[in-house]
Design an enzyme around this catalytic site. Structure first.
Site, PDB file in Angstrom:
ATOM      1  N   ASP A   9       0.865  -1.178   0.000  1.00 35.43           N
ATOM      2  CA  ASP A   9       0.000   0.000   0.000  1.00 35.43           C
ATOM      3  C   ASP A   9       0.904   1.230   0.000  1.00 35.43           C
ATOM      4  OD1 ASP A   9      -2.121  -1.821   0.464  1.00 35.43           O
ATOM      5  OD2 ASP A   9      -1.723  -1.710   2.624  1.00 35.43           O
ATOM      6  N   ARG A  47     -13.865   0.792  -2.210  1.00 36.32           N
ATOM      7  CA  ARG A  47     -13.225   0.916  -0.892  1.00 36.32           C
ATOM      8  C   ARG A  47     -12.920   2.370  -0.540  1.00 36.32           C
ATOM      9  NH1 ARG A  47      -9.060  -4.280  -0.390  1.00 36.32           N
ATOM     10  NH2 ARG A  47     -10.589  -5.864  -1.036  1.00 36.32           N
TER      11      ARG A  47
END
Length: 450
Positions: free
Chosen positions: A231, A324
């Site tokens: 990420d 998301r």
């Protein structure tokens, strides 16, 4: 459009709010009971010593989030290369307050001497090659079982070399901030905020966080999937974290340009800002999330830590993202005054904005959506039938809309409409959202913090 006077008023309000963060009165009061301070030697314009204002979301709980504001001269750094950033971060065991000012763009894919590194450099000496990997795990001959063998071992070795180079581990009591006017940020890197406390990340652009060696998993879903790691910013077991005025993007390599193998996209991107593994007391505000698929995950699984995952998300812009925003599990999540523009950008076609599942307790209020003609508000939400989503004052294309009612009317797995908590840390919550689209266009993301 907001009037010139309303925009001017909003800017004055922002300046006043930032000044309040660093007042001498706060310094005298000290830290505690939600009172936040700056270093006594800092000037009001010193962004690196600003701290999270009182009552500004979950990260203001307890002693609040002050990052490295108490850093001494020996722990105050200005960095512009990967090697300098690594040195400034030190080790996670060194919890002395530190301020790291990033000047310009740091390329994580460089060696200690600043030489550019490629995926081929990471693969060198491991025996890995994509062509050999594809041959080894062709579903027509390998079947549906977890990958193992020579090429999977080689892939892991190459991936480990990349990980050692691009993952930056942040210690407790750290402020990471981009120097205004320098296009500050990290490209190709991943900030890991793991099992630490009291961290501030501000005014940085995170771009091109890419996995050179995605893993093929034929057991993932009915058709298998390519799964990537890294990420741009990952919170794992982190407490009291403030992420403010950052930009997250896949640029310059967008998903539409990715190749397809075994009938599935060869996905090199993972999350933008994920908050998992029992992370708690997090405030995410005035960030720009753009051109990304799986943008923000709260809770790594349906059994992530109960009693934690308390996150506030406000005044962010989500534009050209697929899903998301966030996907929330278990925790108590407050979303307010965010802007969602679901127009597709560079091939990123929207699926949904907010997903509440695994008994998540989400309050979403006074957010604004812009959706294309013909799009349905019912598709802005998602859930598994166990999550809750409460809140009022949400607006879609200028019209007040009950998003949960629209979703529940179209789906068998209903979102629950009651939550077990009431948000109280709501600094800056605007009851009127008519100017939010225009106001946030110039006050969110990296480069807008002055």
């Amino acid at each position: 459009m907001a009037s010139a006077s309303s925009r001017s008023s909003h800017r004055r309000s922002l300046r006043k709010r930032r000044a309040l963060v660093v007042t001498a009165a706060a310094v005298a009061a000290g830290v505690g009971a939600g009172v936040l301070v700056m270093n006594a030697g800092a000037s009001p314009a010193d962004l690196s010593h600003q701290v999270l204002p009182a009552k500004d979301g979950w990260a203001a709980s307890g002693a609040g989030t002050t990052g490295g504001t108490k850093a001494d001269a020996a722990h105050t750094f200005t960095v512009s290369t990967r090697a300098q950033l690594v040195k400034a971060l030190g080790t996670q065991t060194d919890t002395a307050p530190r301020i790291i000012k990033i000047k310009g763009t740091i390329d994580a894919n460089t060696d200690a001497a600043g030489k550019k590194l490629t995926c081929a450099d990471y693969a060198s000496g491991t025996g890995y090659s994509l062509s050999a990997y594809l041959k080894a795990f062709d579903p027509s001959t390998y079947g549906k079982k977890a990958p193992s063998g020579t090429q999977e071992t080689a892939r892991k070795a190459a991936a480990e070399k990349q990980k050692k180079n691009i993952v930056f581990r942040v210690p407790s009591n750290t402020t990471l901030i981009g120097v205004p006017g320098t296009k500050a940020g990290i490209t190709g890197g991943s900030l890991q905020v793991q099992n630490v406390k009291n961290v501030i990340v501000r005014n940085l652009t995170f771009a091109a966080t890419e996995d050179c060696f995605p893993q093929w998993d034929p057991t993932d879903g009915s058709s298998g999937e390519w799964n990537s790691t890294y990420d741009s910013v990952t919170l794992r077991g982190a407490t009291n974290v403030w992420a403010d005025h950052n930009t997250f993007t896949d640029s310059p390599t967008f998903d539409k340009s990715l190749k397809t193998y075994f009938g599935r996209k060869y996905q090199i991107h993972d999350g933008a800002l994920d908050i998992t593994n029992g992370s708690d007391l997090v405030t995410v505000e005035r960030n720009l999330f753009s051109r990304h698929d799986k943008t923000m995950l709260i809770g790594s699984s349906d059994t992530d830590s109960k009693g934690k995952l308390r996150v506030t998300i406000h005044h962010n812009v989500w534009k050209g993202i697929v899903q998301r925003a966030p996907l929330a599990r278990i925790g108590q999540i407050h979303l307010y005054n965010n802007v969602y523009d679901t127009t597709a950008l560079d091939g990123y076609e929207p699926k949904y904005s907010i997903d509440s599942r695994a008994k998540a307790q989400v309050v979403a209020e006074r957010n604004v959506w812009r959706i294309p003609a013909g799009a349905k508000p019912a598709k802005l939400l998602s859930g598994d039938g166990t999550g809750s989503l409460a809140g009022t004052g949400n607006v879609v294309n200028g019209t007040a809309t009950d998003l949960v009612a629209a979703y529940n009317a179209a789906n068998s797995k209903k979102l629950k409409t009651k939550v077990n908590w009431t948000p109280t840390l709501t600094a800056g919550l605007e009851t009127s959202v008519k100017n939010l689209l225009t106001d946030l266009a110039t006050t969110t993301g990296a480069g807008t913090l002055t």
